[in-house]
Design an enzyme around this catalytic site. Sequence first.
Site, mmCIF file in Angstrom:
data_model
loop_
_atom_site.group_PDB
_atom_site.id
_atom_site.type_symbol
_atom_site.label_atom_id
_atom_site.label_comp_id
_atom_site.label_asym_id
_atom_site.label_seq_id
_atom_site.Cartn_x
_atom_site.Cartn_y
_atom_site.Cartn_z
ATOM 1 N N GLU A 1 0.775 -1.234 0.000
ATOM 2 C CA GLU A 1 0.000 0.000 0.000
ATOM 3 C C GLU A 1 0.817 1.300 0.000
ATOM 4 O O GLU A 1 0.655 2.140 0.889
ATOM 5 C CB GLU A 1 -0.956 0.015 1.187
ATOM 6 C CG GLU A 1 -2.034 -1.042 1.095
ATOM 7 C CD GLU A 1 -3.062 -0.947 2.220
ATOM 8 O OE1 GLU A 1 -4.141 -1.519 2.066
ATOM 9 O OE2 GLU A 1 -2.767 -0.289 3.252
ATOM 10 N N GLU B 1 -6.049 -7.974 -0.059
ATOM 11 C CA GLU B 1 -6.758 -7.670 1.183
ATOM 12 C C GLU B 1 -8.232 -7.410 0.878
ATOM 13 O O GLU B 1 -8.558 -6.663 -0.042
ATOM 14 C CB GLU B 1 -6.155 -6.457 1.891
ATOM 15 C CG GLU B 1 -4.748 -6.674 2.435
ATOM 16 C CD GLU B 1 -4.222 -5.474 3.214
ATOM 17 O OE1 GLU B 1 -5.063 -4.636 3.653
ATOM 18 O OE2 GLU B 1 -3.001 -5.366 3.372
#
Length: 516
Positions: A353, A457
Site C-alpha cells: 500500500e 486484502e
Amino acid sequence: MYHATQSQALHYKRVEMLFAAAMLLFPSVLLGGVAGEDLPLFKAANLGGWLVVEGWMTPSLFDAIPNNDLLDGTQVHIKSVRLNKYICAENGGGSALMANRDIPKTWETFRLWRINATTFNFRVSNKDFVGFSTQGRGVKLVARDDEPGTNGTFNIIRNSDDPLRVRIQASNGLFLQAEAESAVTADYSGNLDQWEDQDPSVFEMHIVKSLQGEYQLTNGYGYDEASKIMMNHWNTYIVEDDFRFMRQNGLNAVRIPVGWWIMYDPMPPQPFVPGSLLALDNAFKWALNNNMKVILDLHAAPGSQNGKHHSGSRDGFIEWGDSKILETVAVIDFLARRYGAHPSLGAIELMNEPLAPGVTLDSLREYYTAGYEAVREYNPTVYVILSNRLGEADSAELLSFAARLKYSVIDVHYYNRYSDYFKGLNGQQNAEYVYKKRSKQLQEITRKKGPLIFVGEWTAALYNDNASMEDYKKFAKAQLDVFGKATFGWAYWSYKCDQNYWSFKWMIENNYMKLG
C-alpha cells in the site's frame, strides 16, 4: 547484468525442481500469463497484527503503557486558556510560534515524538521540530530544527482534575506561556499550584489523532518491557494449530506482513525488539508441515510508505522515496536470500500500500525494478508482487510495467469501508456492488499476457452497525465468488482480529463464511 556462478546455477536448478513439485500441488497458474477459468492459485489469510502490530487489531497490547494516549505520532492542538487562541507554527514551520488562531488546522497541529511517559519533542507540519531561542528579547519558541535539538525537549504536566489542561516545561526548567498572541515563550516561573483561566502558562491540549503501531508500542513500553510483551505475542497469537485450521477450512496460503527492521534481528534498531525473525522461521516450518504457501509482504518500509500505523511510522509522515530505495531493496534481498529456496515460499510482495501522491510513480517503478532483480538473484521463478498505489492513482498504472517482468503479480485491495458511500448499506447492497463494480474493476486490470492479479486484502466486515448475520453471509459470498476469479487469488484480512468480522477464523467458526 547479473551472471550466475556454477554454485548459483546449481542452486537455481534446485529451486526450479522445487517449483515444479509445487506446481503439482497448485496446477491452476499458467506461468507468465493469466490463469483463465481455473481456480485461483492462492486462497489465503493475512497474518495481520502478528509480526507488524496494529493496535486496532490487538488493543490490549497497549493497555499497560503509561500515558498511552500520548504515544509517538499523536497529533495535538494546543490552546492558550487565557487568550482562547491556538498555538500556531507560522507557515507550517521555519519561524516563531504564535498563539493567534481561532480554528486549528494544519499549522496548528503538533506531532509528538515520545521520549518517556511525560517527555516529548514536537514536530510541525513542514517536519521541523520545536525548540526555543534566546536570540533577541525573551526565550521564544521557534520551529526550524531538522532534528530534535537540546532545546527541543518538553515535559507535559497534566492537571489531575482536568486532563485537558496542561503545563509544558521546557528543557531550561521554565514553563511555556502565552502572554500575547505574537509569541509563545519558555520563561514562566510563577505559581504552579493554581490552574486559573487567566494564567498564561495554562493550556488546553486536544488530541486530534493517534497511531498504534509497533513503533508506538515498543517505544511506549521501553526495551525491557516491550521485549517480554512482544515475545509473548509472537509465541501465542499465531501457532501451528492455526495453520492446521486454515488448511482444514480451504486455505492453501498465508500472506505474512513484516517490517523492515526484521532484517536486523536479533539486533533491530531501537525501539524495535528482537524475535520476529524466529517467528517468521516458524511460520515457514508450519506452512511446510501443512502443505501451504507463504506470501512474504513488506508491510512496513523504511521511512513509511503511507504514514499509517501498519507501516512502522513514528509520526504519520510519509518519508519513503528515492533516498530510501537502496535501504528497502536490502530488506528484500535479505528476505529472498533467507527464504528464496524454501519450498513453501509462494511469492514476495515488494511493498504494501504505497500511498499516492506521497510516493511517486517514478520512485516506485525504480524500486520495483531493483526489488524484482534482488529476488531473481535467489529464485528465478518465485512470484514477485507489486502493490498498486492507493489514493490519487490509476489502478492500471503498473500493468504495462509489470507485463515486462516474468512471474509478476499486481496486488489490489478492495474494501467496502473507507468511503461514506458504503455507510449503512446492507449485505445485499454490498453484494450487488461487488458483483457489478468490483467484478468490472477486476476485468479492467486483467489483461491477456499481462501480470496476474491478486486481491491481497478484503474483508466481510460491513460499514453498518445494524447488519444481520444474513447480511454478512451475503457480502462474504459475493466476494468469494468475484475474488475467486482473480488470476492469482485472494487473501482475507485477517486470520485473527479483535473485531470479529475482520477475523477469518471467527467468521468460519461462527458459520458466517464457508469456502467451497
